[in-house]
Design a protein around this motif. Structure first.
Motif, PDB file in Angstrom:
ATOM      1  N   GLY A  10       0.830  -1.215   0.000  1.00 43.61           N
ATOM      2  CA  GLY A  10       0.000   0.000   0.000  1.00 43.61           C
ATOM      3  C   GLY A  10       0.859   1.258   0.000  1.00 43.61           C
ATOM      4  O   GLY A  10       1.967   1.279  -0.553  1.00 43.61           O
ATOM      5  N   ASN A  11       0.348   2.307   0.659  1.00 39.27           N
ATOM      6  CA  ASN A  11       1.039   3.608   0.646  1.00 39.27           C
ATOM      7  C   ASN A  11       2.497   3.484   1.076  1.00 39.27           C
ATOM      8  O   ASN A  11       3.410   3.902   0.356  1.00 39.27           O
ATOM      9  N   MET A  12       2.725   2.887   2.261  1.00 35.52           N
ATOM     10  CA  MET A  12       4.086   2.893   2.804  1.00 35.52           C
ATOM     11  C   MET A  12       4.942   1.781   2.212  1.00 35.52           C
ATOM     12  O   MET A  12       6.089   2.022   1.838  1.00 35.52           O
ATOM     13  N   GLY A  13       4.389   0.557   2.138  1.00 34.21           N
ATOM     14  CA  GLY A  13       5.165  -0.549   1.569  1.00 34.21           C
ATOM     15  C   GLY A  13       5.585  -0.226   0.142  1.00 34.21           C
ATOM     16  O   GLY A  13       6.757  -0.378  -0.250  1.00 34.21           O
ATOM     17  N   PHE A  31       4.229  -9.282  -1.814  1.00 32.80           N
ATOM     18  CA  PHE A  31       2.932  -9.955  -1.734  1.00 32.80           C
ATOM     19  C   PHE A  31       1.912  -8.959  -1.208  1.00 32.80           C
ATOM     20  O   PHE A  31       2.190  -8.204  -0.260  1.00 32.80           O
ATOM     21  N   ASP A  32       0.719  -8.945  -1.814  1.00 35.08           N
ATOM     22  CA  ASP A  32      -0.417  -8.168  -1.314  1.00 35.08           C
ATOM     23  C   ASP A  32      -1.669  -8.900  -1.802  1.00 35.08           C
ATOM     24  O   ASP A  32      -1.704  -9.340  -2.965  1.00 35.08           O
ATOM     25  N   PRO A  33      -2.687  -9.039  -0.933  1.00 38.15           N
ATOM     26  CA  PRO A  33      -3.910  -9.714  -1.397  1.00 38.15           C
ATOM     27  C   PRO A  33      -4.655  -8.929  -2.476  1.00 38.15           C
ATOM     28  O   PRO A  33      -5.493  -9.493  -3.185  1.00 38.15           O
ATOM     29  N   SER A  34      -4.358  -7.631  -2.589  1.00 44.70           N
ATOM     30  CA  SER A  34      -5.027  -6.823  -3.622  1.00 44.70           C
ATOM     31  C   SER A  34      -4.291  -6.970  -4.959  1.00 44.70           C
ATOM     32  O   SER A  34      -3.101  -6.647  -5.060  1.00 44.70           O
ATOM     33  N   ALA A  64       4.337  -4.314   6.008  1.00 43.77           N
ATOM     34  CA  ALA A  64       3.689  -3.010   5.838  1.00 43.77           C
ATOM     35  C   ALA A  64       2.179  -3.187   5.776  1.00 43.77           C
ATOM     36  O   ALA A  64       1.513  -2.688   4.878  1.00 43.77           O
ATOM     37  N   VAL A  65       1.662  -3.956   6.755  1.00 41.27           N
ATOM     38  CA  VAL A  65       0.208  -4.157   6.864  1.00 41.27           C
ATOM     39  C   VAL A  65      -0.304  -3.355   8.057  1.00 41.27           C
ATOM     40  O   VAL A  65       0.477  -2.921   8.904  1.00 41.27           O
ATOM     41  N   LYS A  66      -1.615  -3.170   8.132  1.00 41.88           N
ATOM     42  CA  LYS A  66      -2.195  -2.409   9.246  1.00 41.88           C
ATOM     43  C   LYS A  66      -1.952  -3.161  10.564  1.00 41.88           C
ATOM     44  O   LYS A  66      -1.903  -4.400  10.574  1.00 41.88           O
ATOM     45  N   PRO A  67      -1.807  -2.421  11.668  1.00 42.69           N
ATOM     46  CA  PRO A  67      -1.525  -3.072  12.958  1.00 42.69           C
ATOM     47  C   PRO A  67      -2.534  -4.180  13.285  1.00 42.69           C
ATOM     48  O   PRO A  67      -2.173  -5.211  13.838  1.00 42.69           O
ATOM     49  N   SER A  89       9.278  -4.429  10.811  1.00 44.97           N
ATOM     50  CA  SER A  89       7.875  -3.996  10.887  1.00 44.97           C
ATOM     51  C   SER A  89       7.789  -2.483  10.889  1.00 44.97           C
ATOM     52  O   SER A  89       8.534  -1.819  11.618  1.00 44.97           O
ATOM     53  N   ILE A  90       6.854  -1.944  10.088  1.00 48.35           N
ATOM     54  CA  ILE A  90       6.637  -0.483  10.129  1.00 48.35           C
ATOM     55  C   ILE A  90       5.296  -0.149  10.778  1.00 48.35           C
ATOM     56  O   ILE A  90       4.837   0.993  10.715  1.00 48.35           O
ATOM     57  N   ALA A  91       4.636  -1.161  11.376  1.00 50.94           N
ATOM     58  CA  ALA A  91       3.289  -0.916  11.926  1.00 50.94           C
ATOM     59  C   ALA A  91       3.336  -0.014  13.157  1.00 50.94           C
ATOM     60  O   ALA A  91       4.160  -0.213  14.055  1.00 50.94           O
ATOM     61  N   ALA A  92       2.428   0.938  13.222  1.00 52.08           N
ATOM     62  CA  ALA A  92       2.333   1.813  14.389  1.00 52.08           C
ATOM     63  C   ALA A  92       1.842   0.996  15.579  1.00 52.08           C
ATOM     64  O   ALA A  92       0.928   0.176  15.448  1.00 52.08           O
ATOM     65  N   GLY A  93       2.470   1.218  16.730  1.00 51.18           N
ATOM     66  CA  GLY A  93       1.946   0.665  17.979  1.00 51.18           C
ATOM     67  C   GLY A  93       2.260  -0.792  18.253  1.00 51.18           C
ATOM     68  O   GLY A  93       2.232  -1.203  19.408  1.00 51.18           O
ATOM     69  N   ASN A 115       7.383   7.959   7.651  1.00 50.20           N
ATOM     70  CA  ASN A 115       6.257   8.882   7.436  1.00 50.20           C
ATOM     71  C   ASN A 115       6.024   9.023   5.926  1.00 50.20           C
ATOM     72  O   ASN A 115       6.846   8.573   5.116  1.00 50.20           O
ATOM     73  N   THR A 116       4.877   9.597   5.545  1.00 46.09           N
ATOM     74  CA  THR A 116       4.486   9.547   4.124  1.00 46.09           C
ATOM     75  C   THR A 116       5.414  10.285   3.155  1.00 46.09           C
ATOM     76  O   THR A 116       5.425   9.900   1.974  1.00 46.09           O
ATOM     77  N   PRO A 117       6.197  11.274   3.541  1.00 44.58           N
ATOM     78  CA  PRO A 117       7.123  11.829   2.549  1.00 44.58           C
ATOM     79  C   PRO A 117       8.089  10.781   1.972  1.00 44.58           C
ATOM     80  O   PRO A 117       8.811  11.051   1.005  1.00 44.58           O
TER      81      PRO A 117
HETATM   82  N1  LIG Z   1       0.365   5.904   6.304  1.00 44.04           N
HETATM   83  C1  LIG Z   1       1.203   6.435   7.177  1.00 44.04           C
HETATM   84  O1  LIG Z   1       1.344   7.658   7.303  1.00 44.04           O
HETATM   85  C2  LIG Z   1       2.033   5.548   8.044  1.00 44.04           C
HETATM   86  C3  LIG Z   1       1.744   4.207   8.181  1.00 44.04           C
HETATM   87  N2  LIG Z   1       2.489   3.435   9.025  1.00 44.04           N
HETATM   88  C4  LIG Z   1       2.174   2.023   9.168  1.00 44.04           C
HETATM   89  O2  LIG Z   1       2.363   1.409   7.925  1.00 44.04           O
HETATM   90  C5  LIG Z   1       1.501   0.289   7.832  1.00 44.04           C
HETATM   91  C6  LIG Z   1       0.828   0.305   6.468  1.00 44.04           C
HETATM   92  O3  LIG Z   1       0.079   1.501   6.367  1.00 44.04           O
HETATM   93  P1  LIG Z   1      -0.336   2.088   4.935  1.00 44.04           P
HETATM   94  O4  LIG Z   1       0.682   1.722   3.923  1.00 44.04           O
HETATM   95  O5  LIG Z   1      -0.678   3.498   5.170  1.00 44.04           O
HETATM   96  O6  LIG Z   1      -1.664   1.234   4.665  1.00 44.04           O
HETATM   97  P2  LIG Z   1      -2.318   0.818   3.268  1.00 44.04           P
HETATM   98  O7  LIG Z   1      -3.737   0.478   3.576  1.00 44.04           O
HETATM   99  O8  LIG Z   1      -2.023   1.827   2.222  1.00 44.04           O
HETATM  100  O9  LIG Z   1      -1.527  -0.536   2.894  1.00 44.04           O
HETATM  101  C7  LIG Z   1      -1.730  -1.747   3.563  1.00 44.04           C
HETATM  102  C8  LIG Z   1      -1.645  -2.855   2.508  1.00 44.04           C
HETATM  103  O10 LIG Z   1      -1.756  -4.097   3.197  1.00 44.04           O
HETATM  104  C9  LIG Z   1      -2.478  -4.979   2.356  1.00 44.04           C
HETATM  105  N3  LIG Z   1      -2.999  -6.076   3.170  1.00 44.04           N
HETATM  106  C10 LIG Z   1      -4.179  -6.172   3.823  1.00 44.04           C
HETATM  107  N4  LIG Z   1      -4.277  -7.377   4.433  1.00 44.04           N
HETATM  108  C11 LIG Z   1      -3.126  -8.040   4.158  1.00 44.04           C
HETATM  109  C12 LIG Z   1      -2.638  -9.324   4.481  1.00 44.04           C
HETATM  110  N5  LIG Z   1      -3.342 -10.165   5.237  1.00 44.04           N
HETATM  111  N6  LIG Z   1      -1.417  -9.693   4.015  1.00 44.04           N
HETATM  112  C13 LIG Z   1      -0.675  -8.850   3.259  1.00 44.04           C
HETATM  113  N7  LIG Z   1      -1.101  -7.604   2.906  1.00 44.04           N
HETATM  114  C14 LIG Z   1      -2.306  -7.218   3.358  1.00 44.04           C
HETATM  115  C15 LIG Z   1      -3.559  -4.109   1.752  1.00 44.04           C
HETATM  116  O11 LIG Z   1      -4.092  -4.700   0.559  1.00 44.04           O
HETATM  117  C16 LIG Z   1      -2.798  -2.815   1.486  1.00 44.04           C
HETATM  118  O12 LIG Z   1      -2.272  -2.759   0.181  1.00 44.04           O
HETATM  119  C17 LIG Z   1       0.534   0.373   8.999  1.00 44.04           C
HETATM  120  O13 LIG Z   1       0.860  -0.601   9.962  1.00 44.04           O
HETATM  121  C18 LIG Z   1       0.741   1.757   9.557  1.00 44.04           C
HETATM  122  O14 LIG Z   1       0.590   1.788  10.976  1.00 44.04           O
HETATM  123  C19 LIG Z   1       3.558   3.923   9.725  1.00 44.04           C
HETATM  124  C20 LIG Z   1       3.881   5.229   9.615  1.00 44.04           C
HETATM  125  C21 LIG Z   1       3.178   6.150   8.765  1.00 44.04           C
END
Ligand SMILES: NC(=O)C1=CN([C@@H]2O[C@H](COP(=O)(O)OP(=O)(O)OC[C@H]3O[C@@H](n4cnc5c(N)ncnc54)[C@H](O)[C@@H]3O)[C@@H](O)[C@H]2O)C=CC1
Ligand SMILES: O=C(O)[C@@H]1CCC=N1
Length: 263
Positions: A10-13, A31-34, A64-67, A89-93, A115-117
């Motif tokens: 997603g965004n960060m990965g 790998f991503d399910p999407s 880089a999945v949600k917490p 791991s980059i997951a928050a918390g 962070n997103t930049p």
């Molecule tokens: N967006 C931000 O500003 C920041 C995010 N983070 C952390 O980064 C992590 C990812 O956040 P984002 O990239 O923003 O989220 P996102 O929603 O853009 O990306 C998450 C990705 O995980 C995939 N996903 C969902 N279930 C899955 C599974 N079972 N196996 C593999 N992939 C799966 C989704 O399809 C999606 O592409 C989070 O844990 C968040 O806490 C950390 C710092 C900053």
């Protein structure tokens, strides 16, 4: 060539993967399910049908999945993990103890907070090297990787909630500030397009100046503030509305929420 795998594109990965792709130091896997996310990243990495297969083909696995889905994702990887794999791991918390526990205590684990930049190669990253299984070589690799795509700071885990509230969430405060300035410009008669472009230039110019001068923002602020002039009138209005207090509250609320995410 070492292999760097991404679970979650997603965004960060996706952003971190693009940064590493331009460096060319690793063979990238993902790998991503999407399906859409896989398609979007297929030009820079080998896509795997499952997270387990990805882990079997990676020396470093960046999570880089949600917490909220970290636990099932990690427990599913256990059969592929051993001391030769390093989890990142980059997951928050989600704490180091939780990551180590859920991954079966089999491999070194690094916590990173981006962070997103990162999406424009300007991320600011905190790296936690507290895990006892982490050797010097892997620490150096992590420092090299994240320094190559932005700023990297080594921090003990006890400061991660603070860092997440300040810098991880920080871009949103900056954008909220920009939004307020743009609306003020529109209120005073500028078009939205004019105000947006001007405010963007204002923020990037001010940030560049703070970096280049290396001076404290208080001194830079004084350079703008003429006695009896316009700026002091504006700053006094900010003080009346407790601007700095509000920012402090925002950062503390975000840090507290980061702590809660581990519960
Ligand atoms: N967006 C931000 O500003 C920041 C995010 N983070 C952390 O980064 C992590 C990812 O956040 P984002 O990239 O923003 O989220 P996102 O929603 O853009 O990306 C998450 C990705 O995980 C995939 N996903 C969902 N279930 C899955 C599974 N079972 N196996 C593999 N992939 C799966 C989704 O399809 C999606 O592409 C989070 O844990 C968040 O806490 C950390 C710092 C900053
Ligand atoms: O809002 C969040 O939970 C994530 C972590 C830091 C920035 N975004």
């Amino acid at each position: 060539m070492k292999r760097f795998g991404f679970i979650g594109l997603g965004n960060m990965g996706g952003a971190i993967a693009r940064g590493l792709a331009s460096g060319g130091a690793f063979a990238l896997h993902g790998f991503d399910p999407s399906e859409g996310m896989c398609r979007r990243n297929a030009d820079i990495m080998t896509i795997h049908p499952t997270a387990l297969e990805l882990a079997r083909n990676s020396d470093y696995v960046l999570l880089a999945v949600k917490p909220q889905v970290m636990r099932p994702v990690l427990t599913g990887l256990v059969p592929a993990l051993g001391p030769e794999t390093c989890l990142v791991s980059i997951a928050a918390g989600v704490t180091l103890d939780q990551l180590v526990e859920w991954s079966g205590r089999k491999c070194p684990v690094v916590r990173v907070m981006p962070n997103t930049p990162a999406m424009v190669g300007k991320g600011v990253y905190a790296l936690c090297f507290d895990h006892e299984l982490l050797d010097e070589g892997r620490r150096q690799t992590m420092l090299d990787v994240f320094s190559s795509i932005g700023q990297a700071h080594v921090l003990p885990e006890k400061l991660f909630d603070a860092y997440t509230g300040l810098i991880g969430s920080g871009p949103a405060y900056v954008y909220a500030f920009m939004e307020g300035l743009i609306d003020a410009g529109v209120t005073l008669g500028l078009t939205r397009a004019q105000a947006t472009s001007m405010v963007s230039g204002l923020v990037s110019g001010s940030a560049l100046m703070a970096e280049a001068e290396g001076a404290h923002p208080t001194l830079l602020k004084e350079m703008v503030t003429s006695p009896g002039g316009t700026t002091i009138a504006g700053l006094n209005a900010l003080d009346e509305h407790r601007f700095k207090f509000a920012i402090g509250r925002a950062v503390r609320a975000a840090a507290e929420r980061s702590k809660e995410l581990a519960d």
